[in-house]
Scaffold this active site. Structure first.
Site, PDB file in Angstrom:
ATOM      1  N   HIS A 156       0.851  -1.186   0.000  1.00 11.17           N
ATOM      2  CA  HIS A 156       0.000   0.000   0.000  1.00 11.17           C
ATOM      3  C   HIS A 156       0.881   1.227   0.000  1.00 11.17           C
ATOM      4  CE1 HIS A 156      -3.826  -1.979   0.593  1.00 11.17           C
ATOM      5  NE2 HIS A 156      -3.261  -2.752   1.500  1.00 11.17           N
ATOM      6  N   CYS A 198      -0.603   1.887  -4.995  1.00 11.05           N
ATOM      7  CA  CYS A 198      -1.348   3.077  -5.384  1.00 11.05           C
ATOM      8  C   CYS A 198      -0.363   4.226  -5.516  1.00 11.05           C
ATOM      9  CB  CYS A 198      -2.372   3.446  -4.315  1.00 11.05           C
ATOM     10  SG  CYS A 198      -3.464   2.098  -3.902  1.00 11.05           S
TER      11      CYS A 198
END
Lengths: 379, 546
Positions: A156, A198
């Protein structure tokens, strides 16, 4: 006879500057300038619902092993154990495709850093080489100036950072500085950096060392999406970018001549929803001339040995009686020292914040109830 | 009165905060940074190296007339420009003294007995008509540090000494280039710092093939037996290593430490299927498919877990009975006589055929004793290549003596020592310079005392190494350069130098503002109040005075 003594002096004077590296393309032997390959594959997130990150890393591990890089040259860091997780309905497997077609865990996985050992500090220590002397060989990145290194990160991330273990972050500046330190010590010839998180493109924005090529699964402001959930296992199995990357790599074999331009086309927006990005301005060679196997595989350069040395001495037979050394087992731990050890004198520390706060609370309550004017009766 | 007490309180609090608090906060949050000799490091970074080699030139009888013998040239300097990317090299020749001796043969035997110090050379100049050298050979390079140079035909005895010396100089320089160091050698050793587009393929291959300078190496000999049912192999590896390899490694001990081990691997196959060549009824491996042989085997080789030294692997592969005999073919489909190949910076593999040890109807498994002399001859040649000992082919007219029992001639060792010294000095300088730059750039890294001490000792060793190189003491120069490398690597790779203290400015503000702002606001406001009251009083006082 007459003899003259000559002194032959050689004066070398260099300034510290880097000249262009050779662009010699004659023959595949010399075109890439590397003699060995390394791979550092990192999965940074833990917990069962981040199954897909472990599956991502293991699929890249599987491709890299299949194309020839041996385990001794791969540093695999997995932040959590999915194959033996209590919630895994199929233990000892990590699948990368729904309907459980491909088990990327295999039967010869060698994880070098596992669980809580995957931290920002350990990752930076591996890259810069600043490991404590007791670290074994398998946990080190022993690359030299002729090594091509593949670094794959997944987890992440956000704008300018990547989250490790849900508790700490590595920023893009730290990563760029680590690569610069690697370059200063010539710990790589060329480096390929792939990140599947991301806003992954923010992680390679700050690179400034030469010979770096970077790929990311999404641009700043975009999220990298996962591919598909598996209803039997109950989680998403892979991320989109790495899923299509794996599909692309399954077609590569050790002798293939596919180049990097094809890798840049992996997972267009229609399949990935996010826009993959890449950065090649710091790379000195043209990406079209860089083979996929330069980073993902380990094609050795080979030369035929044309000379031999004539050895004529016979092997000495053991002179005298055989001196057999008596071998004994050395004590692993100094047991006698440990059990007779006196406890160490701990240094005195002033009471910490909790104790001070507790005392203050007690004093306040005391003065609240009894009032200040009664102090003189106490003291 | 209350207001005065209030003002005094506010002033004293402000005083305590500023005089005691701010310096205390500053001292407790600064990082400990020991002093580093930055100016000396910058001085070293310029890397001015002088390499000098002592050459003693002995003229045999018949080359120089007795009158010329009496003339003693004092100094003869000649500068030669070598350019490495805009920087210049200078080569200075300074004759020192003359020596007389009765005959060449006696002198030769004298000199071959005595040891010349490392780094120096002795060149004997013999007359053109001498029969010591074969007809087409002008220069003979011996095993020790000596060379025989045949004087040219145009230099008859009647010429002057100056002309003779002028004629000899370029030829002696050529001998030096082969035996000691040359422009290409030094630039290859410095390839760490200056990546130059090299002139030819050979120099790239040379620089990629040899291992980088390291304080130690691990050598592993592996015997691969894919077919234990047919072959029971015996190899006296201990004896072979002791007799053949150990002398070379002992000779190389000033350069690096070596540790040797050996293993036998069963059922280890090559990753490539050999093709059957019906014309010769042998199995063949093409040169192109050799690149894929190493990877499947490497996974099984293993290495010493405790050390981080580079590993040289030497594999001896005995083909299985169904694929015997197995020969390696080069690009022209010719058999390679050694039946071996090597990979740069990795090691070597040799294929040893044993099919002549048995006939069709022998009982398997067959006991086979491997001829270690033949095997070690090939491995020794590969070892020399991988360690960087082998030089390029000598110029025409040169004849090089075969290396002795140790597998390494003295002058080859000198060559290696020259290039290793230069490489070590360059690497250590780069390490120290980049460490100093890094510590300068990142202000948050703590510099402990032991790191500062390592850096200082590295700087001292570097300075000593440079001065020893200039004086021509090769052994000491190499030793100091090794110490410099060790200290600089230890300082650079110290685990305490990890920079985990990156604080962007907005994060710094975010940390300090909640701590200091609530405290500073009342102090500032009260100070402002004091100032405004004082000003008001001053204004009130003024009309009174008037």
């Amino acid at each position: 006879c007459v003899g003259i003594n000559l002194r032959y002096r050689f004066h070398v004077s260099l300034l510290c500057k880097l000249v262009s590296c050779f662009g010699d393309r004659a023959g595949q032997f010399f075109s890439s300038g590397h003699t060995n390959n390394w791979a550092v594959l990192v999965c940074t997130s833990r917990f069962w619902f981040n199954y897909r990150h472990v599956a991502n890393t293991l699929s890249v591990y599987r491709s890299v092993k299949r194309l020839g890089i041996p385990d001794s040259h791969i540093v695999l860091m997995l932040a959590d154990d999915m194959a033996c997780n209590h919630r895994n309905p199929k233990p000892a497997t990590v699948f990368s495709h729904k309907n459980m077609e491909l088990n990327v865990y295999g039967d010869d996985v060698e994880v070098d850093y596992r669980g809580y050992e995957v931290t920002v500090e350990n990752f930076l220590r591996i890259l810069t080489g600043r490991l404590p002397p007791s670290t074994p060989r398998s946990k080190r990145l022993l690359s030299d100036d002729r090594s091509n290194i593949l670094i794959y990160l997944t987890g992440h991330g956000g704008n300018g950072f990547l989250k490790f273990q849900d508790s700490e972050e590595i920023s893009n500046v730290e990563l760029a500085d680590a690569f610069e330190q690697m370059w200063q010590k010539r710990r790589y010839n060329e480096l390929l950096f792939i990140i599947d998180t991301c806003q992954g493109a923010s992680m390679y924005e700050r690179f400034y060392s030469p010979n770096l090529m970077a790929l990311a699964s999404s641009q700043v402001g975009e999220d990298s999406l996962s591919h598909q959930p598996d209803l039997a296992i109950g989680v998403h199995l892979m991320d989109r970018y790495t899923f299509y990357l794996l599909e692309f790599l399954e077609d590569i074999h050790p002798a293939s001549k596919t180049n990097m331009n094809d890798l840049f086309k992996v997972c267009p927006k229609s399949q990935c929803v996010s826009t993959p990005g890449h950065r090649t301005d710091l790379f000195l060679r043209d990406p079209g001339s860089v083979l996929i196997t330069d980073f993902f595989g380990s094609v050795r350069k080979v030369e035929l040995t044309m000379e031999t040395i004539n050895l004529t001495d016979p092997i000495d037979a053991e002179s005298g009686e055989l001196q057999k050394e008596m071998h004994t087992y050395a004590d692993q731990l100094p047991v006698s020292e440990i059990i007779h050890q006196k406890p160490k004198q701990k240094d005195w520390h002033p009471p910490d914040g909790f104790i001070l706060g507790l005392w203050t609370l007690i004093l306040l309550v005391f003065f609240q109830t009894y009032g200040v004017k009664h102090l003189k009766h106490i003291f | 009165l209350q207001s005065v007490r209030g003002q005094l309180a506010a002033l004293s609090i402000a005083a305590v905060v500023i005089i005691v608090g701010v310096p205390l906060w500053w001292r407790t949050t600064e990082t400990y940074r020991a002093w580093l000799p930055v100016s000396q490091i910058k001085e070293l970074a310029k890397l001015q190296l002088h390499l000098s080699a002592d050459v003693e030139v002995v003229f045999a009888r018949g080359t120089v007339t007795p009158e010329q013998q009496k003339k003693v040239p004092l100094t003869q300097t000649q500068n030669m420009e070598h350019r490495v990317d805009g920087d210049s090299f200078n080569a200075i020749l300074t004759p020192m003294r003359l020596s007389n001796s009765a005959s060449v043969e006696a002198d030769l035997s004298l000199h071959t007995l005595s040891e010349s110090p490392s780094g120096s050379l002795v060149v004997y100049v013999i007359p053109e008509s001498s029969s010591l050298l074969p007809q087409n050979v002008d220069v003979y390079i011996g095993q020790r540090r000596t060379a025989l140079l045949r004087i040219g035909s145009q230099m008859r005895v009647g010429k002057t000494l100056e002309q003779l010396l002028a004629h000899m100089e370029p030829r002696i320089k050529q001998v030096l280039h082969v035996m000691s160091f040359s422009h290409t050698d030094i630039t290859a050793a410095l390839s760490n710092r200056v990546r130059i587009s090299p002139g030819n393929k050979e120099s790239i291959a040379d620089s990629m093939r040899a291992f980088k300078s390291s304080p130690g190496y691990e050598i592993t000999f592996s015997l691969l037996n894919p077919d234990p049912k047919s072959h029971r192999l015996h190899w006296d590896i201990e004896g072979a290593v002791e007799t053949y390899i150990q002398p070379l490694l002992t000779k190389l001990s000033p350069v690096a430490n070596f540790s040797i081990d050996s293993q036998t691997l069963y059922y280890a196959m090559l990753g490539v299927n050999p093709r059957f060549d019906s014309s010769r009824s042998t199995y063949t491996l093409n040169a192109d498919s050799l690149a894929h042989v190493i990877n499947p085997v490497e996974a099984r080789l293993g290495s010493n877990a405790a050390s981080s030294n580079p590993v040289l692997n030497f594999l001896l592969y005995i083909p299985d009975a169904h694929h015997s005999p197995l020969y390696i073919h080069d690009h022209k489909k010719q058999q390679v006589p050694t039946n071996a190949f090597h990979s740069p910076r990795w090691g070597g593999i040799m294929v040893y055929n044993v099919n002549e040890f048995y006939e069709v109807d022998t009982v398997f498994p067959v006991d086979i004793n491997i001829d270690m002399a033949k095997v070690m001859g090939v491995f020794l040649a590969q070892l020399r290549l991988l360690l960087g000992v082998q030089s390029s082919t000598p110029p025409p007219g040169f004849l090089v003596a075969p290396c002795g029992n140790a597998g390494l001639a003295d002058w080859e060792l000198d060559r290696l020592m020259w290039s290793r010294s230069v490489e070590n000095i360059a690497t250590a300088t780069t390490t120290i310079t980049s460490l100093a730059q890094l510590l300068d750039q990142i202000g948050n890294i703590v510099i402990n005392d032991n790191i500062a001490q390592q850096v200082s000792s590295a700087v001292t060793s570097l300075q000593l190494a440079v001065s020893e190189l200039e004086a021509g003491n090769l052994g000491f120069a190499l030793q100091y350069s090794k110490e410099a490398i060790l200290s600089s690597e230890r300082a650079f790779f110290d685990p305490s130098l990890l920079h985990l203290l990156y604080f962007p400015d907005d994060q710094k503000f975010a940390i300090y503002i909640p701590l200091f702002l609530p405290m500073c606001v009342p102090i500032l406001l009260s100070l402002l109040k004091i100032v405004s009251e004082a000003r008001q009083k001053h204004r009130e006082k003024k009309p009174k005075k008037d």
